[in-house]
Design a protein around this motif. Structure first.
Motif, PDB file in Angstrom:
ATOM      1  N   LEU A 263       0.816  -1.216   0.000  1.00 57.22           N
ATOM      2  CA  LEU A 263       0.000   0.000   0.000  1.00 57.22           C
ATOM      3  C   LEU A 263       0.854   1.273   0.000  1.00 57.22           C
ATOM      4  N   LYS A 264       2.176   1.093   0.256  1.00 62.22           N
ATOM      5  CA  LYS A 264       3.103   2.219   0.147  1.00 62.22           C
ATOM      6  C   LYS A 264       3.827   2.219  -1.210  1.00 62.22           C
ATOM      7  N   ASP A 265       3.670   1.139  -1.941  1.00 64.85           N
ATOM      8  CA  ASP A 265       4.314   0.970  -3.247  1.00 64.85           C
ATOM      9  C   ASP A 265       3.813   2.064  -4.196  1.00 64.85           C
ATOM     10  N   GLN A 266       4.724   2.833  -4.755  1.00 67.19           N
ATOM     11  CA  GLN A 266       4.321   3.954  -5.602  1.00 67.19           C
ATOM     12  C   GLN A 266       3.541   3.499  -6.825  1.00 67.19           C
ATOM     13  N   ASN A 267       3.895   2.345  -7.365  1.00 56.50           N
ATOM     14  CA  ASN A 267       3.157   1.840  -8.524  1.00 56.50           C
ATOM     15  C   ASN A 267       1.711   1.536  -8.153  1.00 56.50           C
ATOM     16  N   VAL A 268       1.515   0.906  -6.985  1.00 57.31           N
ATOM     17  CA  VAL A 268       0.160   0.600  -6.516  1.00 57.31           C
ATOM     18  C   VAL A 268      -0.619   1.892  -6.275  1.00 57.31           C
ATOM     19  N   LYS A 269       0.017   2.859  -5.613  1.00 60.63           N
ATOM     20  CA  LYS A 269      -0.653   4.127  -5.337  1.00 60.63           C
ATOM     21  C   LYS A 269      -1.037   4.853  -6.619  1.00 60.63           C
ATOM     22  N   THR A 270      -0.134   4.817  -7.608  1.00 61.04           N
ATOM     23  CA  THR A 270      -0.414   5.480  -8.879  1.00 61.04           C
ATOM     24  C   THR A 270      -1.560   4.800  -9.613  1.00 61.04           C
ATOM     25  N   ARG A 271      -1.522   3.465  -9.658  1.00 65.10           N
ATOM     26  CA  ARG A 271      -2.585   2.739 -10.350  1.00 65.10           C
ATOM     27  C   ARG A 271      -3.914   2.896  -9.621  1.00 65.10           C
ATOM     28  N   PHE A 272      -3.887   2.872  -8.294  1.00 63.56           N
ATOM     29  CA  PHE A 272      -5.118   3.105  -7.534  1.00 63.56           C
ATOM     30  C   PHE A 272      -5.696   4.477  -7.873  1.00 63.56           C
ATOM     31  N   ALA A 273      -4.840   5.495  -7.915  1.00 66.09           N
ATOM     32  CA  ALA A 273      -5.296   6.854  -8.208  1.00 66.09           C
ATOM     33  C   ALA A 273      -5.930   6.925  -9.594  1.00 66.09           C
ATOM     34  N   THR A 277      -9.270   5.529  -6.647  1.00 64.02           N
ATOM     35  CA  THR A 277      -9.250   5.143  -5.243  1.00 64.02           C
ATOM     36  C   THR A 277      -7.844   5.367  -4.685  1.00 64.02           C
ATOM     37  N   GLU A 278      -7.629   5.021  -3.427  1.00 62.34           N
ATOM     38  CA  GLU A 278      -6.311   5.147  -2.809  1.00 62.34           C
ATOM     39  C   GLU A 278      -6.197   4.127  -1.690  1.00 62.34           C
ATOM     40  N   PRO A 279      -4.968   3.740  -1.311  1.00 62.66           N
ATOM     41  CA  PRO A 279      -4.789   2.771  -0.224  1.00 62.66           C
ATOM     42  C   PRO A 279      -5.309   3.332   1.100  1.00 62.66           C
ATOM     43  N   VAL A 280      -5.708   2.439   1.994  1.00 63.85           N
ATOM     44  CA  VAL A 280      -6.116   2.881   3.328  1.00 63.85           C
ATOM     45  C   VAL A 280      -4.884   3.349   4.096  1.00 63.85           C
ATOM     46  N   ALA A 281      -5.113   4.096   5.163  1.00 66.66           N
ATOM     47  CA  ALA A 281      -4.017   4.528   6.022  1.00 66.66           C
ATOM     48  C   ALA A 281      -3.374   3.304   6.674  1.00 66.66           C
ATOM     49  N   GLU A 282      -2.092   3.412   7.020  1.00 69.87           N
ATOM     50  CA  GLU A 282      -1.345   2.266   7.550  1.00 69.87           C
ATOM     51  C   GLU A 282      -1.992   1.684   8.802  1.00 69.87           C
ATOM     52  N   ASN A 283      -2.607   2.528   9.632  1.00 69.01           N
ATOM     53  CA  ASN A 283      -3.207   2.020  10.866  1.00 69.01           C
ATOM     54  C   ASN A 283      -4.487   1.214  10.637  1.00 69.01           C
TER      55      ASN A 283
END
Length: 313
Positions: A263-273, A277-283
């Motif tokens: 969920l911190k992976d930039q590729n995942v974050k970019t593709r989610f965006a 959508t976007e990854p949930v917060a780490e907590n």
């Protein structure tokens, strides 16, 4: 001199072989898209391939039942959405317990939904869409991915909100439903941005609104349904990752760490965006957060489903 002692047994390393991630819907749908992005990144962290296997049908319960019976060794995972919290009410007889049959690993993402229609649907905006469906009622066809799917739940709430029954057309997954929407065989549906954003931007379908409180960054010109004329309507589709009950805690913890890295992976974050959508917060990407959230969602949806009187069996 011989020194006697008891050597600690070395723990079996994990993972040592390919991991399977079960997605309880057809390939090409929004949950499948999320799963494949996460699986690839987690596999990189774990130094083992994670393959996605689609086991669709019965609103996700067939795939869930398979995972519930799988060996709790960390080599079978399960990525499901909001349907994990609605199945206990929608299905009077489940071959598993939505909470007790699984080990939570963590939440993954919250996905907005969009109201979309075939590209030649006559209504030019949501106000006209409301007028059209109320005037035509059962002549209007509303597609969904099957009972218990996110699209089914969204449609159920929509029909309740406008006090109008439409003709629903269930499919075995969002992918097949979208294919028929693109082909003009059905009129409209409520679907996740992960499955609609590219089709909207490509002009292949019409969009009338998003189901979140605020507009979606990837679709900034699309109004919320609250703005468009349906006050208070809100649906977000969350996804969670699980393992079978009894999976050892060290394995669950290692999987949770790999999920957090994904969920911190930039590729995942970019593709989610790109998918809205976007990854949930780490907590929230940890076992306890998912366990607590799942219980709260079951409590939230139970009275809504009972009031609507819609059941799968």
């Amino acid at each position: 001199m011989i020194v006697a002692g008891t050597a600690a047994h070395a723990q079996t390393p994990y993972p040592t072989k390919t991991i399977t991630m079960i997605v309880p819907f057809a390939a090409g749908g929004p949950t499948d898209t999320v799963a494949r992005l996460v699986a690839q990144s987690m596999g990189n962290t774990l130094k083992q391939q994670i393959i996605v296997e689609n086991v669709g049908g019965a609103g996700g319960t067939i795939g869930a039942a398979r995972v519930a019976k799988a060996d709790p060794d960390g080599y079978t995972l399960f990525l499901h959405h909001i349907g994990q919290s609605t199945a206990p009410t929608l299905y009077r007889k489940l071959p598993y317990n939505a909470i007790d049959s699984f080990e939570p690993i963590g939440l993954v993402t919250d996905v907005p939904m969009t109201f979309v229609a075939r590209k030649d649907f006559p209504a030019k905006d949501f106000k006209e869409l409301l007028a059209y469906v109320k005037a035509n009622k059962t002549k209007v066809t509303y597609a969904n991915a099957g009972v218990g799917s996110a699209s089914h739940l969204c449609g159920m709430l929509f029909m309740s909100a406008i006090d109008t029954e439409l003709t629903t057309v269930p499919y075995k997954g969002t992918g097949p439903a979208m294919n028929d929407l693109l082909g003009g065989q059905v009129d409209f549906m409520c679907d996740q941005t992960t499955n609609t954003t590219s089709q909207i931007k490509g002009g292949k379908i019409k969009v009338y609104g998003v189901t979140t409180k605020t507009r979606v960054p990837s679709l900034p010109d699309v109004p919320t349904l609250n703005e468009a004329g349906l006050p208070g309507f809100e649906v977000a589709v969350w996804h969670g990752l699980y393992a079978p009950k009894g999976t050892p805690k060290p394995v669950v913890d290692k999987l949770a760490t790999a999920l957090q890295a994904a969920l911190k992976d930039q590729n995942v974050k970019t593709r989610f965006a790109e998918l809205g959508t976007e990854p949930v917060a780490e907590n929230r990407a940890n076992p306890e957060a998912l366990r607590t959230f799942l219980k709260s969602e079951i409590d939230k949806w139970a009275p809504i489903i009972k009031k609507a009187g819609v059941y799968a069996d």
